[in-house]
Design an enzyme around this catalytic site. Structure first.
Site, short mmCIF file in Angstrom:
data_model
loop_
_atom_site.label_atom_id
_atom_site.label_comp_id
_atom_site.label_asym_id
_atom_site.label_seq_id
_atom_site.Cartn_x
_atom_site.Cartn_y
_atom_site.Cartn_z
N LYS A 42 0.84 -1.21 0.00
CA LYS A 42 0.00 0.00 0.00
C LYS A 42 0.87 1.25 0.00
O LYS A 42 0.55 2.23 -0.64
CB LYS A 42 -0.93 -0.01 1.21
CG LYS A 42 -2.05 -1.02 1.04
CD LYS A 42 -3.25 -0.70 1.94
CE LYS A 42 -4.33 -1.75 1.79
NZ LYS A 42 -3.95 -3.05 2.38
N ARG A 91 18.85 -16.85 -1.88
CA ARG A 91 20.02 -16.41 -1.10
C ARG A 91 20.39 -17.42 -0.04
O ARG A 91 21.56 -17.67 0.23
CB ARG A 91 19.72 -15.07 -0.41
CG ARG A 91 19.65 -13.90 -1.35
CD ARG A 91 19.01 -12.73 -0.69
NE ARG A 91 17.64 -13.09 -0.29
CZ ARG A 91 16.71 -12.24 0.08
NH1 ARG A 91 16.99 -10.96 0.14
NH2 ARG A 91 15.51 -12.64 0.41
#
Ligand code: PNS
Length: 166
Positions: A42, A91
């Protein structure tokens, strides 16, 4: 036949870990599209337009790297572009569960689109957009962990506001 991959994400902001994966993808595929998700959060730190500008500037000299935005289902976007693969970076083990869930859901939705995982250089295994924002918000340096244009823009945002959301 030329090969096309999509590298999707929020990229808020683009880090050197992302850049590393994009260069690896660009060596493996004829073309790679950096696909920035619209409306992921948002209140993102960088607008989608800013994120597109940043990525276009960073890859200005890489003709087989394209920058685009998407919303809706990733597999629909990938097929619409004619991509046969989705590239994601891995990762650490902690990434694995979420990434496996997404890859298998995407396979369920469209078995023709294959997810390809790539590992970034070790130097970037601890770098994420979230942690970069947190460090900058608290006054730390992320130089060498993000492209210089991102570093500049993060500084400008920090100086332009009293608080920078982590
Ligand atoms: O950088 P991120 O936030 O880890 O990227 C997540 C992203 C954009 C790859 C993921 O949220 C996504 O693909 N969203 C599109 C909606 C979709 O296709 N969902 C179903 C597959 S999980």
């Amino acid at each position: 036949m030329s090969t096309l991959a999509v590298y999707p994400g929020s990229f808020d902001p683009l880090t050197n870990g992302h850049v590393d994966i994009i260069h690896r993808g660009a060596r493996l595929f004829d073309r790679i599209v950096v696909a920035i998700l619209l409306n992921v959060e948002k209140s993102p730190l960088f607008t989608v337009d800013e994120r597109v500008d940043i990525a276009r500037e960073v890859f200005a000299n890489n003709p087989n790297v394209e920058v685009d935005t998407f919303d809706g289902l990733l597999v629909d976007y990938a097929r619409g572009k004619g991509a046969s693969a989705i590239v994601r970076g891995l990762r650490a083990i902690s990434d694995f569960e979420y990434e496996m869930q997404m890859a298998l859901m995407n396979r369920h939705l469209n078995p023709e689109v294959e997810t390809v995982f790539m590992m970034p250089a070790e130097t970037y295994t601890y770098v994420s957009s979230r942690i970069v924002k947190e460090v900058v918000a608290l006054g730390g340096s992320v130089t060498n962990l993000v492209p210089s244009i991102v570093d500049d823009r993060l500084r400008r945002k920090r100086h332009g506001r009293t608080t920078l959301r982590a």
